[in-house]
Design a protein around this motif. Sequence first.
Motif, PDB file in Angstrom:
ATOM      1  N   ILE A 260       0.882  -1.162   0.000  1.00 20.91           N
ATOM      2  CA  ILE A 260       0.000   0.000   0.000  1.00 20.91           C
ATOM      3  C   ILE A 260       0.921   1.213   0.000  1.00 20.91           C
ATOM      4  N   HIS A 261       1.102   1.798  -1.171  1.00 18.05           N
ATOM      5  CA  HIS A 261       2.136   2.810  -1.359  1.00 18.05           C
ATOM      6  C   HIS A 261       1.667   4.184  -0.906  1.00 18.05           C
ATOM      7  N   GLY A 262       2.446   4.821  -0.077  1.00 15.87           N
ATOM      8  CA  GLY A 262       2.156   6.191   0.308  1.00 15.87           C
ATOM      9  C   GLY A 262       0.784   6.343   0.926  1.00 15.87           C
ATOM     10  N   ASN A 263       0.002   7.239   0.356  1.00 12.42           N
ATOM     11  CA  ASN A 263      -1.329   7.521   0.878  1.00 12.42           C
ATOM     12  C   ASN A 263      -2.428   6.933  -0.001  1.00 12.42           C
ATOM     13  N   ASN A 264      -2.133   5.844  -0.704  1.00 10.42           N
ATOM     14  CA  ASN A 264      -3.127   5.315  -1.654  1.00 10.42           C
ATOM     15  C   ASN A 264      -3.925   4.141  -1.102  1.00 10.42           C
ATOM     16  N   GLU A 265      -4.043   4.039   0.216  1.00  6.40           N
ATOM     17  CA  GLU A 265      -4.768   2.914   0.803  1.00  6.40           C
ATOM     18  C   GLU A 265      -6.194   2.830   0.279  1.00  6.40           C
TER      19      GLU A 265
ATOM     20  N   LEU B  94      -7.410   3.934  -2.519  1.00  7.55           N
ATOM     21  CA  LEU B  94      -7.420   3.563  -3.927  1.00  7.55           C
ATOM     22  C   LEU B  94      -7.177   2.070  -4.102  1.00  7.55           C
ATOM     23  N   GLN B  95      -6.246   1.519  -3.327  1.00  7.48           N
ATOM     24  CA  GLN B  95      -6.000   0.081  -3.376  1.00  7.48           C
ATOM     25  C   GLN B  95      -7.255  -0.688  -2.946  1.00  7.48           C
TER      26      GLN B  95
ATOM     27  N   THR C 205      -4.520   0.727 -18.107  1.00  9.27           N
ATOM     28  CA  THR C 205      -3.507   1.131 -17.134  1.00  9.27           C
ATOM     29  C   THR C 205      -2.167   0.467 -17.421  1.00  9.27           C
TER      30      THR C 205
ATOM     31  N   SER D  94      -0.186  -0.674  -9.779  1.00  5.50           N
ATOM     32  CA  SER D  94       0.205   0.281  -8.746  1.00  5.50           C
ATOM     33  C   SER D  94       1.332   1.200  -9.187  1.00  5.50           C
ATOM     34  N   GLY D  95       1.777   1.073 -10.422  1.00  2.00           N
ATOM     35  CA  GLY D  95       2.847   1.923 -10.916  1.00  2.00           C
ATOM     36  C   GLY D  95       4.039   1.117 -11.376  1.00  2.00           C
TER      37      GLY D  95
ATOM     38  N   SER E  27      -3.309  -3.854  -5.449  1.00  2.00           N
ATOM     39  CA  SER E  27      -4.177  -4.046  -6.610  1.00  2.00           C
ATOM     40  C   SER E  27      -3.634  -5.156  -7.512  1.00  2.00           C
TER      41      SER E  27
END
Length: 245
Positions: free
Chosen positions: A96-101, A103-104, A177, A185-186, A192
């Motif tokens: 869970i990267h950074g503040n994207n909880e 979104l995940q 994506t 996730s990038g 995800s």
Amino acid sequence: MKAIELYDLVLDTPNEIFSPNTLKARIALNIKGLSYETKWLDFFQVHSVIPTITKTGEKPTVPVIVDHQHDDKAVQDSWEIVKYLDKTYPDTPPLIHGNNEALQFFFYNYANANILVPIFKLCVLTVVEKCPTKEMQNWFRQTREQSFNMTLEEFAGDDENVHVENIKSGLGLVHTTLKSYSYLSGEKPGFSDVTLAALYKMFSVFRSDLFEQTLLDAYPDDVLRQWWRRMEKYTKHSPPAEAVH
């Protein structure tokens, strides 16, 4: 004893990895390169064993992990397990990267509604066949039919092509994506990707006859196939060598 125990589900084939729920915990552990031991339970054992481990009174489900490095902490549910692993093992790759909880978590729910449902319709009768005893087959059928309010045959439907098309439709934004990023996730896999890889693995086990055309070749390029090649190594019984800490 390994530092972490993962409680997973087994049907008629010993050590076969198939459950999309437990797979999310397994894939997370493998990406993080954490050492763990699998404890296999059948459907009936889940109901008898898990309450003695979690001791929460919550409905017994898998996955559950027990972390012997941290006071034998028991954590239930794949989403809670991933959050726990990110917090407890900060030196491992975060899912869970950074503040994207949020979104995940959104994609987790999106995938369940738009990709898992048609996949499960294509797999559910195979799951019944792979329950190792008649008693378990009857239990699985009765509990699911009660939940769906219809027979499993009605739930599965007559036209597999409809479910295949629904899966491909659900993968549309995924494909878009992944044309721009290596992972959902990038540049690195996140929860995800874990969620989607769990569904890919399940489908490859239960419907190998439809797997490639439905999930790898849904679109006329190799975008989904290449993503799966990057993720498949994390769906095994232990972390790939390069991931181990």
